[in-house]
Enzyme design. Structure first.
Site, short mmCIF file in Angstrom:
data_model
loop_
_atom_site.label_atom_id
_atom_site.label_comp_id
_atom_site.label_asym_id
_atom_site.label_seq_id
_atom_site.Cartn_x
_atom_site.Cartn_y
_atom_site.Cartn_z
N GLY A 181 0.82 -1.21 0.00
CA GLY A 181 0.00 0.00 0.00
C GLY A 181 0.85 1.25 0.00
O GLY A 181 0.59 2.21 -0.74
N TYR A 182 1.90 1.25 0.81
CA TYR A 182 2.80 2.40 0.88
C TYR A 182 3.51 2.60 -0.45
O TYR A 182 3.61 3.73 -0.95
CB TYR A 182 3.81 2.18 2.00
CG TYR A 182 4.76 3.33 2.22
CD1 TYR A 182 4.37 4.43 2.99
CD2 TYR A 182 6.04 3.33 1.68
CE1 TYR A 182 5.23 5.49 3.21
CE2 TYR A 182 6.91 4.38 1.88
CZ TYR A 182 6.51 5.47 2.65
OH TYR A 182 7.37 6.51 2.86
N ALA A 183 4.01 1.50 -1.03
CA ALA A 183 4.70 1.61 -2.32
C ALA A 183 3.77 2.16 -3.40
O ALA A 183 4.18 3.02 -4.20
CB ALA A 183 5.24 0.24 -2.73
#
Length: 256
Positions: free
Chosen positions: A160-162
């Protein structure tokens, strides 16, 4: 005008999100040191008397502290309303607020994905659109996003962060393509591995920590203060011809 004068921010007003601690606080303090007054926004901002506020006033600049839950779309619009009512001009917008939640891709739950995308990407789009449209109307302004090494790489256990930081990289270019000719600079700073709350788990990991350090040519984790120069540069006249750039501050990681 001397070259050093190009970096002065006297009389400017900067809105910095995620400015209560870490990289965001260093960015806010740097802008104040260069002459700007600061509107500091964070989910847990204590108000005008916060520690970052005291530090900025100690530098002779004005500080206004506002709290905002960046996972709540309605709260973003309330923030915009408050800023527009209280500050006729915002010269500099720094989109630094963000979060990270770790879970392997096969186990990464919807609620992790939704929260990360909302805070790290959607809220930043809305805030930039709303604050930036006034910059476009005036024909001047600086917008700085906080990207990441994962704007370029996939990372491990942080899908999700990427995805959110990859989106930030594209969003920077999308805004820059439309606003560069209208006097508004939109760029980003991509931090490498930095000693902040977000990396506490990594720095404590007996396997990952030495593996990360072994790849950083500078031989150390970065510190929030390492972002002061890059922030002032992109917020100043010195960067007037810089558009859509993602400036990597990573101790040389991406060069390996």
């Amino acid at each position: 005008m001397s070259v050093l004068d190009l970096f002065k921010l006297d009389g400017k007003v900067a809105l910095v999100t995620g400015s209560r601690r870490g990289i965001g606080r260093a960015m806010a303090e740097a802008l104040a040191e260069a002459g700007a007054d600061v509107i500091g926004v964070s989910a847990q901002m204590e108000g005008d008397e916060s520690e970052v506020g005291q530090a900025i006033r100690a530098r002779g600049r004005k500080f206004t502290g506002l709290a905002c839950d960046f996972s709540d779309r309605n709260a973003i619009y309330e923030l915009v309303k408050t800023v527009n009512e209280r500050f006729p001009v915002v010269d500099i917008l720094v989109n630094n607020a963000g979060t990270i939640l770790r879970k392997p891709a096969a186990e990464h739950p919807d609620e992790y994905w939704d929260k990360i995308i909302e805070i790290n990407l959607s809220s930043q789009f809305v805030l930039t659109r709303e604050i930036g449209k006034r910059m476009v109307e005036r024909g001047s302004g600086k917008v700085i996003f906080t990207a990441s090494l994962l704007t370029f790489q996939g990372g491990i256990t942080v899908p999700g962060y990427a995805a959110s930081k990859g989106g930030v990289g594209s969003l920077v270019k999308a805004f820059a393509n439309e606003w560069a000719g209208k006097g508004v600079n939109v760029n980003a700073i991509a931090p490498g591995y930095i000693a902040t709350d977000n990396t506490t788990a990594l720095r404590a990991d007996p396997v990952r920590n030495p593996a990360i350090l072994s790849r950083i040519p500078a031989g150390r984790w970065g510190e929030p203060g390492d972002f002061k120069g890059a922030t002032v540069f992109l917020a100043s006249q010195a960067a007037d011809y810089v558009h859509g750039e993602i400036l990597v501050v990573d101790g040389g990681w991406m060069g390996r």
